[in-house]
Design a protein around this motif. Structure first.
Motif: not given
Length: 720
Positions: A496-502, A544-550
């Motif tokens: 599952x790909x994510x883009x994380x703007x560090x 510290x990053x939160x992620x969600x799906x769909x």
């Protein structure tokens, strides 16, 4: 029992200008919004202000004091600067002086307690933010912090106490920063108290004091001559010997009455007298444990006085790894093939199995892709070499054939290669038997990222069996993958790909970095500025990053840059509120260091320990390393600089238990943190605390003191 005579005092809430003190430079007493304002953010840069109090005890030597005040260090620039100092000495000038006790009149040679808010470090010497204690120009102790000085518009309480033993304790915002640090015996007559401050050419802040109270005691019967030894008392050698000298002053110390408790047990010191000076010494029969705090209590009487007096010291042995492996000490810790540049460390990653207590280190014995690959199994408790895992089926190719390793919660071992063509191969070993071959569980172009993406320098796992997940990110891009098992045996994964703007940006970064899962749908990532920037290095944040799906989206929950810029490879353990990272230096005459932090407040890390890697710095140009937490140890690998294992567990909370036994109170507390000592008070509001000097008996991990009850009330507490 009276150790010394009550003497002078100073008290001001600054609602009016105190008559027995003077401000210098930019300092001022503001009676409208009552405060001593040493510097103000509104006044701009290049400020210096001081406040000097007249001698509180004319003609007498001060043998102890307690100073309490409220401190504001807030507003102004980011980062703020520069700090303040609290001083006591015979050469405190009638002039402005800075946070180190220096100014146009020279440097104060007495006691200087510095609250240094700005990192003035050059090269690899990380100076601030920190607390520093200096005596006669010599550093007695320092304590690194991060943003704890930043009080905003509020104030925090501060207590500085100097004891008859010649030791100093500092409590800042109700947290003990130092306890019983050896400084010096009583100062000569004429010593004065004061504060100094500075704001430099590019940083400023409000540096205000409220509700200042100082009380002193003066010499009576004896005083400590010079400093107790060893000095400094923090970071002593494990084979240290101990000595303190007592000088008669109104009474004659009887050396035959001297008794000593060391680490809670009665011991026999050597005691002799020459004229008015009694020398007390003790040599422990065995080496002291690294990282240990060793409490010494000395009691003694007099030949011409019925009093019994006591001294208390805490000596802390230098922090040393529990075990370490130097570069080249084993075949799988070979030298970099690029010795001059240090760009290709051949060992980069390690992992720990909670099931077997085994540690795994991936290594290459040559930089050529696919040559000399090994997965080495060590005993994590001792570092002993055990055996090699099977590498049958590991495919050659990519930039590095095998590099990062991680262990899932079921004990399955995963490792990956490094590529720069947006693909990665991940292998799985079902167990760490030497006959278990790896199998490929993921081999694909990674979705959603550029074709030139580099993957495989960082890898993390969580879960077990069909719930196993893997986490990896792309170097120099903003792409992160969460891989989830698609079958019951975790032999296939989907990405599952994510883009994380560090938050720290994507330019000028080193290859070395850390990434790990946090609670539920979160991760941590920490990067570091590349080696092209000489120290001091701009700090890159722990994010510290939160992620969600769909759809797959991310949210920044925290971005904290309050770690030194040179720190990389940072890993957090939220279950114990700890973090640890590698401070990569550039100076080849000192070693890289593993720094351990208290992260009870995730946005305000506080350094609590530091350990050296086993050799002076060898080039690791891409800042490659990894830190992992075990049950009792922290393990760290630093490319080209070896492997260390250090203690992980902070002492459990120390709780004072009180039980009545007849006409006595029985006090008990755990001794895993030996810095605590009991005090009693006959009254409350106000309390009148005195140290309990009854012998401490030890039963396992418990200290026990029995105290006779007198009067109608008695209150007890533990203090560090």
């Amino acid at each position: 029992m009276s150790l010394s005579s009550r003497a002078g005092s100073f008290s001001s809430d600054f609602s009016s200008a105190p008559a027995n003190a003077t401000t210098y430079g930019n300092a001022q007493v503001d009676t409208t919004s009552p405060a001593l304002k040493l510097t103000t953010a509104a006044a701009g840069f290049n400020q210096s202000g001081s406040f000097v109090i007249n001698d509180l005890d004319p003609g007498q030597r001060v043998n102890g004091f307690t100073a309490t005040f409220y401190l504001r260090m807030g507003g102004g620039t980011t980062p703020p600067g520069d700090g303040i100092c609290f001083v006591f000495g015979t050469d405190v000038p009638n002039a402005a002086f800075d946070e180190d006790g220096s100014g146009g009149a020279g440097t104060i040679s007495g006691l200087v307690v510095t609250f240094d808010a700005y990192d003035n470090s050059l090269g690899d010497n990380t100076e601030g933010p920190e607390f520093r204690i200096k005596i006669q120009g010599n550093l007695a102790a320092s304590r690194k912090i991060s943003n704890q000085f930043q009080t905003g518009a509020g104030y925090v309480p501060v207590t500085i106490s100097y004891s008859t033993s010649g030791t100093l304790t500092l409590v800042y915002n109700n947290a003990v920063m130092f306890t019983n640090v050896v400084t010096l015996g009583p100062f000569a007559t004429g010593a004065r108290f004061g504060f100094g401050s500075r704001c430099g050419g590019g940083a400023n802040q409000d540096q205000f004091i409220q509700n200042l109270n100082i009380t002193t005691t003066t010499v009576s019967r004896f005083y400590v001559k010079g400093s107790a030894q060893p000095f400094p008392s923090i970071g002593i050698a494990s084979n240290a010997t101990f000595q303190v000298q007592l000088n008669d002053s109104g009474a004659s110390v009887d050396p035959t009455t001297v008794t000593m408790s060391f680490k809670g047990a009665a011991v026999t010191p050597a005691a002799s007298k020459n004229g008015a000076v009694t020398t007390i010494g003790y040599t422990p029969p065995a080496l002291l444990a690294g990282n240990s705090t060793n409490r010494m209590i000395i009691s003694f009487g007099y030949s011409n006085d019925a009093s019994i007096d006591s001294l208390l010291y805490d000596f802390t042995v230098a922090a040393t790894p529990l075990w370490s492996l130097a570069p080249n000490s084993r075949v799988y810790l070979p030298p970099d093939t690029d010795l001059s540049g240090g760009t290709t460390p051949l060992y980069r990653s390690l992992a720990l199995s909670p099931h077997t207590n085994h540690l795994y280190i991936v290594s290459r014995t040559n930089n050529a892709s696919g040559f000399g690959i090994s997965v080495n199994v060590l005993d994590s408790t001792s570092g002993a070499d055990l055996y090699r895992m099977s590498t049958n089926g590991i495919q050659s190719g990519g930039t590095i054939t095998l590099t990062c390793v991680t262990v899932a919660e079921d004990g399955a071992i995963y490792a990956c290669n490094v590529t720069t063509t947006n693909g990665v191969i991940i292998y799985k070993w079902a167990n760490d038997s030497s006959t278990t071959d790896p199998q490929i569980v993921y081999n694909a172009a990674n979705p959603g990222s550029p074709s030139n993406s580099r993957w495989g320098d960082a890898l993390w796992s969580r879960g077990a069996g069909p719930a196993t997940q893997l986490l990896l990110d792309s170097f120099f891009h903003t792409n992160i993958l969460v891989l989830s098992a698609t079958d019951a045996y975790a032999t296939n994964f989907t990405a599952a790909p994510y883009t994380n703007a560090y938050t720290g940006g994507t330019s000028g970064l080193a290859i070395g970095r850390s990434i790990q899962f946090g609670p539920t749908n979160t991760w941590f990532v920490k990067k570091r500025t590349s080696s092209g920037t000489a120290p001091p290095v701009p700090a890159k944040p722990l994010q510290f990053v939160g992620y969600t799906t769909g759809p797959n989206t991310t949210t920044s929950l925290l971005s904290d840059s309050d770690y030194y810029g040179q720190v990389g490879g940072l890993t957090v353990d939220l279950s114990r509120n700890l973090a640890a990272g590698i401070l990569f230096v550039t100076n080849t005459t000192i070693p890289d260091r593993l720094q351990v932090y208290d992260i009870s407040n995730l946005a305000s890390p506080l350094q609590i320990a530091q350990y050296n890697f086993p050799v002076n710095h060898l080039k690791n140009n891409n800042m490659i390393g990894q830190v992992i937490f075990g049950q009792t140890m922290i393990y760290a690998v630093d490319g080209n600089n070896g492997v260390i294992a250090v203690p992980v567990s902070p002492p459990p909370p120390t709780v004072l238990n009180i039980a009545r036994s007849g006409s006595s109170a029985v006090l008990s507390w755990n001794n895993l943190n030996p810095a605590f000592f009991p005090q009693s008070s006959p009254t409350a509001r106000p309390f009148s605390w005195t140290v309990l000097n009854q012998p401490i008996s030890v039963s396992g991990n418990t200290n026990i003191v029995t105290d006779a009850l007198t009067g109608t009330n008695k209150f007890y507490r533990l203090l560090k």
